[in-house]
Design a protein around this motif. Sequence first.
Motif, PDB file in Angstrom:
ATOM      1  N   ASN A  20      -5.788   0.219  20.185  1.00 46.04           N
ATOM      2  CA  ASN A  20      -5.546   1.432  19.405  1.00 46.04           C
ATOM      3  C   ASN A  20      -6.140   1.340  18.002  1.00 46.04           C
ATOM      4  N   ASP A  21      -5.942   0.174  17.354  1.00 47.51           N
ATOM      5  CA  ASP A  21      -6.439   0.021  15.985  1.00 47.51           C
ATOM      6  C   ASP A  21      -7.963   0.020  15.940  1.00 47.51           C
ATOM      7  N   TYR A  22      -8.599  -0.499  16.976  1.00 44.70           N
ATOM      8  CA  TYR A  22     -10.058  -0.466  17.050  1.00 44.70           C
ATOM      9  C   TYR A  22     -10.549   0.982  17.093  1.00 44.70           C
ATOM     10  N   SER A  41      -1.229  14.337  14.060  1.00 43.47           N
ATOM     11  CA  SER A  41      -1.323  14.693  15.478  1.00 43.47           C
ATOM     12  C   SER A  41      -2.778  14.899  15.906  1.00 43.47           C
ATOM     13  N   ASP A  42      -3.597  15.489  15.007  1.00 43.21           N
ATOM     14  CA  ASP A  42      -5.019  15.671  15.303  1.00 43.21           C
ATOM     15  C   ASP A  42      -5.697  14.326  15.537  1.00 43.21           C
ATOM     16  N   LEU A  43      -5.415  13.380  14.651  1.00 45.90           N
ATOM     17  CA  LEU A  43      -6.039  12.061  14.766  1.00 45.90           C
ATOM     18  C   LEU A  43      -5.558  11.343  16.021  1.00 45.90           C
ATOM     19  N   ALA A  44      -4.257  11.413  16.281  1.00 45.99           N
ATOM     20  CA  ALA A  44      -3.699  10.765  17.467  1.00 45.99           C
ATOM     21  C   ALA A  44      -4.343  11.321  18.743  1.00 45.99           C
ATOM     22  N   LYS A  45      -4.489  12.639  18.800  1.00 40.32           N
ATOM     23  CA  LYS A  45      -5.091  13.276  19.969  1.00 40.32           C
ATOM     24  C   LYS A  45      -6.557  12.892  20.120  1.00 40.32           C
ATOM     25  N   ALA A  46      -7.299  12.873  19.005  1.00 39.48           N
ATOM     26  CA  ALA A  46      -8.726  12.534  19.046  1.00 39.48           C
ATOM     27  C   ALA A  46      -8.956  11.110  19.532  1.00 39.48           C
ATOM     28  N   CYS A  47      -8.007  10.213  19.245  1.00 38.87           N
ATOM     29  CA  CYS A  47      -8.158   8.803  19.626  1.00 38.87           C
ATOM     30  C   CYS A  47      -7.337   8.438  20.865  1.00 38.87           C
ATOM     31  N   SER A  53       1.533   5.262  16.899  1.00 36.21           N
ATOM     32  CA  SER A  53       0.448   4.284  16.811  1.00 36.21           C
ATOM     33  C   SER A  53      -0.361   4.489  15.538  1.00 36.21           C
ATOM     34  N   VAL A  54      -0.570   5.770  15.180  1.00 37.07           N
ATOM     35  CA  VAL A  54      -1.283   6.070  13.932  1.00 37.07           C
ATOM     36  C   VAL A  54      -0.469   5.575  12.742  1.00 37.07           C
ATOM     37  N   SER A  55       0.829   5.795  12.771  1.00 35.41           N
ATOM     38  CA  SER A  55       1.700   5.355  11.671  1.00 35.41           C
ATOM     39  C   SER A  55       1.672   3.838  11.523  1.00 35.41           C
ATOM     40  N   ARG A  56       1.722   3.124  12.652  1.00 35.66           N
ATOM     41  CA  ARG A  56       1.671   1.652  12.608  1.00 35.66           C
ATOM     42  C   ARG A  56       0.337   1.183  12.049  1.00 35.66           C
ATOM     43  N   PHE A  57      -0.736   1.858  12.457  1.00 33.58           N
ATOM     44  CA  PHE A  57      -2.073   1.515  11.979  1.00 33.58           C
ATOM     45  C   PHE A  57      -2.146   1.668  10.457  1.00 33.58           C
TER      46      PHE A  57
END
Length: 261
Positions: A20-22, A41-47, A53-57
Amino acid sequence: MFNMVIILLATLNSEPIGTNDYWLSKFILCHLKEIHKYNISDLAKACCVSNSSVSRFCRKIGFQNFNELKLQFFQYTNTAEKKFFYPGVQCSNFKDSYIDGIIENLLLLKESICVTDLHRLAEDIVNYPNVAAFGSLHSQSAVLNFQTDLLSSGIVMDTRICFQEQLEYMEQADCNTLIVLFSRGGSHLKRFLLHHLQLSKRKRPKIVMITANKNLASNKYIDQFIYYDEKEGFTAYPYAVEAIKGVLVLEVYRLVNKKKL
């Protein structure tokens, strides 16, 4: 902004492909000009990852949340024109002008750096129980070469590519550890201090800064300051840092072999 790019590139280089971080670091690097328009949410969906996971990153690379990270990109500008500038860049024979610029900077290095300082650092590298060195981008490549070359003299040096891991290493290090920071402008130390690193603790590591920034000479967290002069521009790096690394490696090798006699 430049430091943000360094952190993301370090994450990209240190994470296994497919994690996920990659994907998050790669996507942001590919969309630096637009990322400030995204919500979490946009970033999470795009990746293809979850919001959590975005918050942890974000926390992993030193931000409290995605909004704090996003603020770094509102004033993004392409730095290529500035990055690749050097006196003579407009010459028709830019190959010669580029190499001449490198030579000029190496001559400045030769005149400005103090051999006594390098000898003192080499002695510490030989004598400290634990030795580590950190850099970023161009400096990090020199650090990796430094690590390999020191091994030939029996010195096992630590390094970390990921900024968060560098931060954790410095926080956990004690007075038995020598940490060498390679940083042309000194941004590496500033990044550590922004994260409220406890460098003021009593039994902290010895910190050596190798830099072209004179303004850091009196910084209270630096135990040894090694300065070299250079002309700003694309011809300045990474050759100076590589040359300093080479001199240190040779001096360590000489000291180690002297001990054997």
